[in-house]
Design a protein around this motif. Structure first.
Motif, mmCIF file in Angstrom:
data_model
loop_
_atom_site.group_PDB
_atom_site.id
_atom_site.type_symbol
_atom_site.label_atom_id
_atom_site.label_comp_id
_atom_site.label_asym_id
_atom_site.label_seq_id
_atom_site.Cartn_x
_atom_site.Cartn_y
_atom_site.Cartn_z
ATOM 1 N N GLY A 172 52.400 44.862 29.948
ATOM 2 C CA GLY A 172 51.869 43.555 30.307
ATOM 3 C C GLY A 172 50.529 43.623 31.015
ATOM 4 O O GLY A 172 49.626 42.838 30.718
ATOM 5 N N GLU A 173 50.397 44.549 31.962
ATOM 6 C CA GLU A 173 49.146 44.650 32.703
ATOM 7 C C GLU A 173 48.004 45.072 31.789
ATOM 8 O O GLU A 173 46.883 44.573 31.891
ATOM 9 C CB GLU A 173 49.306 45.636 33.856
ATOM 10 C CG GLU A 173 48.132 45.646 34.828
ATOM 11 C CD GLU A 173 48.473 46.420 36.082
ATOM 12 O OE1 GLU A 173 48.041 47.590 36.170
ATOM 13 O OE2 GLU A 173 49.181 45.861 36.941
ATOM 14 N N THR A 174 48.296 46.002 30.866
ATOM 15 C CA THR A 174 47.288 46.432 29.900
ATOM 16 C C THR A 174 46.850 45.274 29.017
ATOM 17 O O THR A 174 45.663 45.114 28.717
ATOM 18 C CB THR A 174 47.841 47.566 29.018
ATOM 19 O OG1 THR A 174 48.163 48.695 29.846
ATOM 20 C CG2 THR A 174 46.817 48.002 27.972
ATOM 21 N N ALA A 175 47.805 44.452 28.592
ATOM 22 C CA ALA A 175 47.472 43.293 27.765
ATOM 23 C C ALA A 175 46.588 42.316 28.531
ATOM 24 O O ALA A 175 45.624 41.769 27.978
ATOM 25 C CB ALA A 175 48.749 42.606 27.298
ATOM 26 N N LEU A 176 46.888 42.093 29.813
ATOM 27 C CA LEU A 176 46.090 41.185 30.628
ATOM 28 C C LEU A 176 44.667 41.715 30.793
ATOM 29 O O LEU A 176 43.686 40.986 30.579
ATOM 30 C CB LEU A 176 46.741 40.994 32.001
ATOM 31 C CG LEU A 176 45.907 40.273 33.064
ATOM 32 C CD1 LEU A 176 45.516 38.876 32.595
ATOM 33 C CD2 LEU A 176 46.667 40.222 34.379
ATOM 34 N N VAL A 177 44.541 42.977 31.168
ATOM 35 C CA VAL A 177 43.214 43.572 31.369
ATOM 36 C C VAL A 177 42.443 43.589 30.052
ATOM 37 O O VAL A 177 41.247 43.263 30.004
ATOM 38 C CB VAL A 177 43.343 44.990 31.957
ATOM 39 C CG1 VAL A 177 41.992 45.706 31.958
ATOM 40 C CG2 VAL A 177 43.893 44.924 33.378
ATOM 41 N N GLY A 178 43.133 43.957 28.956
ATOM 42 C CA GLY A 178 42.466 43.994 27.657
ATOM 43 C C GLY A 178 41.971 42.625 27.223
ATOM 44 O O GLY A 178 40.857 42.482 26.703
ATOM 45 N N ALA A 179 42.792 41.598 27.432
ATOM 46 C CA ALA A 179 42.393 40.245 27.056
ATOM 47 C C ALA A 179 41.219 39.764 27.906
ATOM 48 O O ALA A 179 40.304 39.093 27.403
ATOM 49 C CB ALA A 179 43.574 39.292 27.207
ATOM 50 N N ALA A 180 41.217 40.106 29.198
ATOM 51 C CA ALA A 180 40.126 39.692 30.077
ATOM 52 C C ALA A 180 38.823 40.395 29.702
ATOM 53 O O ALA A 180 37.746 39.777 29.701
ATOM 54 C CB ALA A 180 40.491 39.986 31.531
#
Length: 214
Positions: free
Chosen positions: A36-44
């Motif tokens: 989840g954290e990777t997805a958030l950082v990647g999307a940002a």
């Protein structure tokens, strides 16, 4: 291609955008092992470098997914977790007295666990289920869950948008540091529990009388 790996999740963001972010963060918050954290950082980072996504939308979707997923995880823990622990906990040396202590401690300190757990990988996935299983009052859970989700999405999403790859590199070491701190807290807590178990049992029995809920 392993679609569950952090790298693959990031690669899919250009195609699926906010829908993918919502699904990954929600599933992780329910207790499913997902980055989840990777997805958030990647999307940002994708939002900051391409401007095809708005950072406000990224933060809002991640926070909403965290809140929804955590509440589903709480419901699972509340409906199923206690029954399983009461029935099979003795195999793990979890007597009814110890389960009662868990409920007692979660009632007193559950807010801190839920809020700060959002920033620690293991707790991010299981804090909500544990909160439900330990009968943390739902209104208090919802408040701390919402505050934690908003803080996490804003800090990591906003930071990644502003500083890009730097945050992506730093997020790993920060997560490891928080995990190490959590491990130290667990060891210290275990030592404290062994020394004060009888007293905690007495307090828990007074605070939660009668048959164990669930």
């Amino acid at each position: 291609m392993d679609v569950l790996s952090p790298g693959s999740i990031v690669d899919l963001i250009p195609a699926y955008g906010l829908w993918l972010l919502f699904a990954v963060v929600m599933l992780e918050s329910m207790g499913v092992p997902m980055p989840g954290e990777t997805a958030l950082v990647g999307a940002a980072i994708f939002a900051g470098t391409t401007h095809r996504l708005g950072i406000g939308s990224v933060v809002a979707v991640a926070a909403a997914a965290a809140i929804v997923g955590d509440n589903l995880g709480y419901a699972i823990g509340r409906l199923v977790g206690v029954r399983l622990l009461v029935r099979y906990g003795h195999h793990l040396h979890l007597t009814e007295a110890r389960l009662r202590i868990g409920q007692y401690l979660f009632r007193r300190h559950g807010g801190k666990i839920v809020f700060f757990g959002r920033f620690v990988a293991f707790l991010r996935a299981f804090a909500a289920v544990l909160a439900g299983a330990n009968r943390m009052p739902w209104p208090h859970f919802l408040l701390m869950n919402a505050l934690g989700g908003l803080a996490w999405a804003s800090l990591f999403g906003g930071g990644a948008y502003l500083f890009g790859e730097t945050v992506k590199r730093v997020a790993g070491p920060v997560g490891l540091a928080l995990l190490a701190a959590a491990a130290i807290a667990v060891v210290a807590g275990s030592m404290f529990f062994r020394r004060h178990e009888a007293e905690l049992e007495r307090r828990a029995a007074e605070a939660i009388p009668g048959p164990l809920a669930g």
